[in-house]
Motif scaffolding. Structure first.
Motif, PDB file in Angstrom:
ATOM      1  N   TYR A 167       0.833  -1.206   0.000  1.00  0.00           N
ATOM      2  CA  TYR A 167       0.000   0.000   0.000  1.00  0.00           C
ATOM      3  C   TYR A 167       0.867   1.255   0.000  1.00  0.00           C
ATOM      4  O   TYR A 167       0.648   2.175  -0.789  1.00  0.00           O
ATOM      5  CB  TYR A 167      -0.926  -0.030   1.222  1.00  0.00           C
ATOM      6  N   ILE A 168       1.852   1.303   0.864  1.00  0.00           N
ATOM      7  CA  ILE A 168       2.721   2.477   0.962  1.00  0.00           C
ATOM      8  C   ILE A 168       3.483   2.691  -0.336  1.00  0.00           C
ATOM      9  O   ILE A 168       3.614   3.816  -0.820  1.00  0.00           O
ATOM     10  CB  ILE A 168       3.671   2.345   2.167  1.00  0.00           C
ATOM     11  N   LYS A 169       3.958   1.614  -0.942  1.00  0.00           N
ATOM     12  CA  LYS A 169       4.670   1.746  -2.225  1.00  0.00           C
ATOM     13  C   LYS A 169       3.743   2.308  -3.294  1.00  0.00           C
ATOM     14  O   LYS A 169       4.131   3.184  -4.063  1.00  0.00           O
ATOM     15  CB  LYS A 169       5.249   0.412  -2.672  1.00  0.00           C
ATOM     16  N   GLN A 170       2.510   1.828  -3.359  1.00  0.00           N
ATOM     17  CA  GLN A 170       1.568   2.320  -4.365  1.00  0.00           C
ATOM     18  C   GLN A 170       1.291   3.812  -4.178  1.00  0.00           C
ATOM     19  O   GLN A 170       1.306   4.578  -5.152  1.00  0.00           O
ATOM     20  CB  GLN A 170       0.260   1.533  -4.313  1.00  0.00           C
ATOM     21  N   ILE A 171       1.058   4.235  -2.952  1.00  0.00           N
ATOM     22  CA  ILE A 171       0.771   5.649  -2.683  1.00  0.00           C
ATOM     23  C   ILE A 171       2.001   6.505  -2.957  1.00  0.00           C
ATOM     24  O   ILE A 171       1.912   7.538  -3.622  1.00  0.00           O
ATOM     25  CB  ILE A 171       0.299   5.848  -1.225  1.00  0.00           C
ATOM     26  N   SER A 172       3.156   6.087  -2.477  1.00  0.00           N
ATOM     27  CA  SER A 172       4.363   6.896  -2.658  1.00  0.00           C
ATOM     28  C   SER A 172       4.797   6.941  -4.123  1.00  0.00           C
ATOM     29  O   SER A 172       5.322   7.955  -4.590  1.00  0.00           O
ATOM     30  CB  SER A 172       5.499   6.419  -1.753  1.00  0.00           C
ATOM     31  N   ASP A 173       4.593   5.868  -4.872  1.00  0.00           N
ATOM     32  CA  ASP A 173       4.860   5.903  -6.310  1.00  0.00           C
ATOM     33  C   ASP A 173       3.927   6.893  -7.001  1.00  0.00           C
ATOM     34  O   ASP A 173       4.340   7.647  -7.879  1.00  0.00           O
ATOM     35  CB  ASP A 173       4.677   4.519  -6.946  1.00  0.00           C
ATOM     36  N   LYS A 207       4.925  10.373  -6.034  1.00  0.00           N
ATOM     37  CA  LYS A 207       6.352  10.575  -6.304  1.00  0.00           C
ATOM     38  C   LYS A 207       7.067  11.234  -5.120  1.00  0.00           C
ATOM     39  O   LYS A 207       7.774  12.230  -5.253  1.00  0.00           O
ATOM     40  CB  LYS A 207       6.551  11.405  -7.573  1.00  0.00           C
ATOM     41  N   ALA A 208       6.829  10.641  -3.938  1.00  0.00           N
ATOM     42  CA  ALA A 208       7.470  11.120  -2.710  1.00  0.00           C
ATOM     43  C   ALA A 208       7.789   9.914  -1.834  1.00  0.00           C
ATOM     44  O   ALA A 208       7.001   8.967  -1.781  1.00  0.00           O
ATOM     45  CB  ALA A 208       6.554  12.086  -1.963  1.00  0.00           C
ATOM     46  N   PRO A 209       8.932   9.929  -1.148  1.00  0.00           N
ATOM     47  CA  PRO A 209       9.257   8.822  -0.239  1.00  0.00           C
ATOM     48  C   PRO A 209       8.375   8.850   1.003  1.00  0.00           C
ATOM     49  O   PRO A 209       7.666   9.828   1.255  1.00  0.00           O
ATOM     50  CB  PRO A 209      10.720   9.082   0.111  1.00  0.00           C
ATOM     51  N   ALA A 210       8.428   7.777   1.759  1.00  0.00           N
ATOM     52  CA  ALA A 210       7.569   7.644   2.932  1.00  0.00           C
ATOM     53  C   ALA A 210       8.384   7.428   4.202  1.00  0.00           C
ATOM     54  O   ALA A 210       9.493   6.904   4.167  1.00  0.00           O
ATOM     55  CB  ALA A 210       6.598   6.493   2.731  1.00  0.00           C
ATOM     56  N   LEU A 211       7.794   7.822   5.303  1.00  0.00           N
ATOM     57  CA  LEU A 211       8.344   7.626   6.637  1.00  0.00           C
ATOM     58  C   LEU A 211       7.308   6.865   7.448  1.00  0.00           C
ATOM     59  O   LEU A 211       6.129   7.220   7.432  1.00  0.00           O
ATOM     60  CB  LEU A 211       8.618   8.983   7.292  1.00  0.00           C
ATOM     61  N   LEU A 212       7.731   5.802   8.124  1.00  0.00           N
ATOM     62  CA  LEU A 212       6.851   5.110   9.065  1.00  0.00           C
ATOM     63  C   LEU A 212       7.170   5.633  10.461  1.00  0.00           C
ATOM     64  O   LEU A 212       8.314   5.585  10.886  1.00  0.00           O
ATOM     65  CB  LEU A 212       7.081   3.598   9.022  1.00  0.00           C
ATOM     66  N   ILE A 231      10.326   3.567   1.543  1.00  0.00           N
ATOM     67  CA  ILE A 231      10.345   4.027   2.925  1.00  0.00           C
ATOM     68  C   ILE A 231      11.783   4.363   3.292  1.00  0.00           C
ATOM     69  O   ILE A 231      12.668   3.527   3.180  1.00  0.00           O
ATOM     70  CB  ILE A 231       9.766   2.958   3.862  1.00  0.00           C
ATOM     71  N   PHE A 232      11.995   5.598   3.716  1.00  0.00           N
ATOM     72  CA  PHE A 232      13.355   6.031   4.036  1.00  0.00           C
ATOM     73  C   PHE A 232      13.655   6.016   5.526  1.00  0.00           C
ATOM     74  O   PHE A 232      14.813   6.145   5.922  1.00  0.00           O
ATOM     75  CB  PHE A 232      13.638   7.429   3.470  1.00  0.00           C
ATOM     76  N   GLY A 233      12.652   5.851   6.364  1.00  0.00           N
ATOM     77  CA  GLY A 233      12.915   5.861   7.794  1.00  0.00           C
ATOM     78  C   GLY A 233      11.840   5.156   8.595  1.00  0.00           C
ATOM     79  O   GLY A 233      10.673   5.113   8.198  1.00  0.00           O
ATOM     80  N   LEU A 234      12.264   4.586   9.714  1.00  0.00           N
ATOM     81  CA  LEU A 234      11.366   3.936  10.662  1.00  0.00           C
ATOM     82  C   LEU A 234      11.534   4.623  12.010  1.00  0.00           C
ATOM     83  O   LEU A 234      12.637   4.674  12.536  1.00  0.00           O
ATOM     84  CB  LEU A 234      11.720   2.454  10.830  1.00  0.00           C
ATOM     85  N   LEU A 235      10.462   5.150  12.557  1.00  0.00           N
ATOM     86  CA  LEU A 235      10.502   5.769  13.877  1.00  0.00           C
ATOM     87  C   LEU A 235       9.599   4.971  14.811  1.00  0.00           C
ATOM     88  O   LEU A 235       8.394   4.898  14.607  1.00  0.00           O
ATOM     89  CB  LEU A 235      10.024   7.226  13.820  1.00  0.00           C
ATOM     90  N   PHE A 236      10.210   4.357  15.803  1.00  0.00           N
ATOM     91  CA  PHE A 236       9.462   3.548  16.759  1.00  0.00           C
ATOM     92  C   PHE A 236       9.061   4.416  17.949  1.00  0.00           C
ATOM     93  O   PHE A 236       9.775   5.344  18.328  1.00  0.00           O
ATOM     94  CB  PHE A 236      10.317   2.377  17.245  1.00  0.00           C
ATOM     95  N   ASN A 237       7.907   4.095  18.541  1.00  0.00           N
ATOM     96  CA  ASN A 237       7.486   4.850  19.721  1.00  0.00           C
ATOM     97  C   ASN A 237       8.296   4.394  20.919  1.00  0.00           C
ATOM     98  O   ASN A 237       8.909   3.339  20.915  1.00  0.00           O
ATOM     99  CB  ASN A 237       5.974   4.748  19.955  1.00  0.00           C
ATOM    100  N   GLY A 238       8.316   5.185  21.943  1.00  0.00           N
ATOM    101  CA  GLY A 238       9.155   4.902  23.098  1.00  0.00           C
ATOM    102  C   GLY A 238       8.400   4.298  24.254  1.00  0.00           C
ATOM    103  O   GLY A 238       8.417   4.842  25.343  1.00  0.00           O
TER     104      GLY A 238
END
Length: 124
Positions: free
Chosen positions: A38-44, A47-52, A83-90
């Motif tokens: 899903y994220i790949k389809q939307i970001s394609d 035309k913008a990368p994604a961050l989780l 996806i260029f980054g993964l940010l986990f909650n603390g």
């Protein structure tokens, strides 16, 4: 269709530099695989990368991204999904996240498809 109707992501000054996706709920491996598609389809499309961001540090999420073994890692799939980054909650399991990161750094980085000869190899 909504993005097209609202013209939210037109090629102009208002186009975002990246998209952010959040999932603070439980997903099994199949759910994470579907999310990557899903994220790949939307970001394609835009035309913008994604961050989780705000990813849970539950063992299931950590096992999906970092794998129980190096063969189970899905970080290449994450990269392929734009996806260029993964940010986990603390939350309270952040020590589990730290141990997964340490294990990844010490044991098995994503192998490159092309490895030049004569260069020093460094972790990604």
């Amino acid at each position: 269709d909504l993005m097209l109707t609202l013209e939210t992501y037109k090629e102009d000054d208002f186009k975002p530099d990246f998209l952010a996706f959040s999932n603070s709920g439980y997903l099994d491996d199949n759910g994470w695989n579907n999310a990557m598609v899903y994220i790949k389809q939307i970001s394609d499309f835009v035309k913008a990368p994604a961050l989780l961001w705000d990813l849970p540090t539950s063992s299931n999420a950590l096992n999906y991204f970092f794998g129980k073994t190096s063969a189970d890692r899905q970080l290449r799939q994450v990269s392929y999904s734009n996806i260029f980054g993964l940010l986990f909650n603390g939350d309270e399991q952040s020590s589990n996240l730290q141990s997964n990161i340490n294990s990844y750094q010490n044991k098995g980085q994503i192998p490159l498809y092309y490895a030049s000869t004569g260069l020093e190899t460094t972790p990604i």
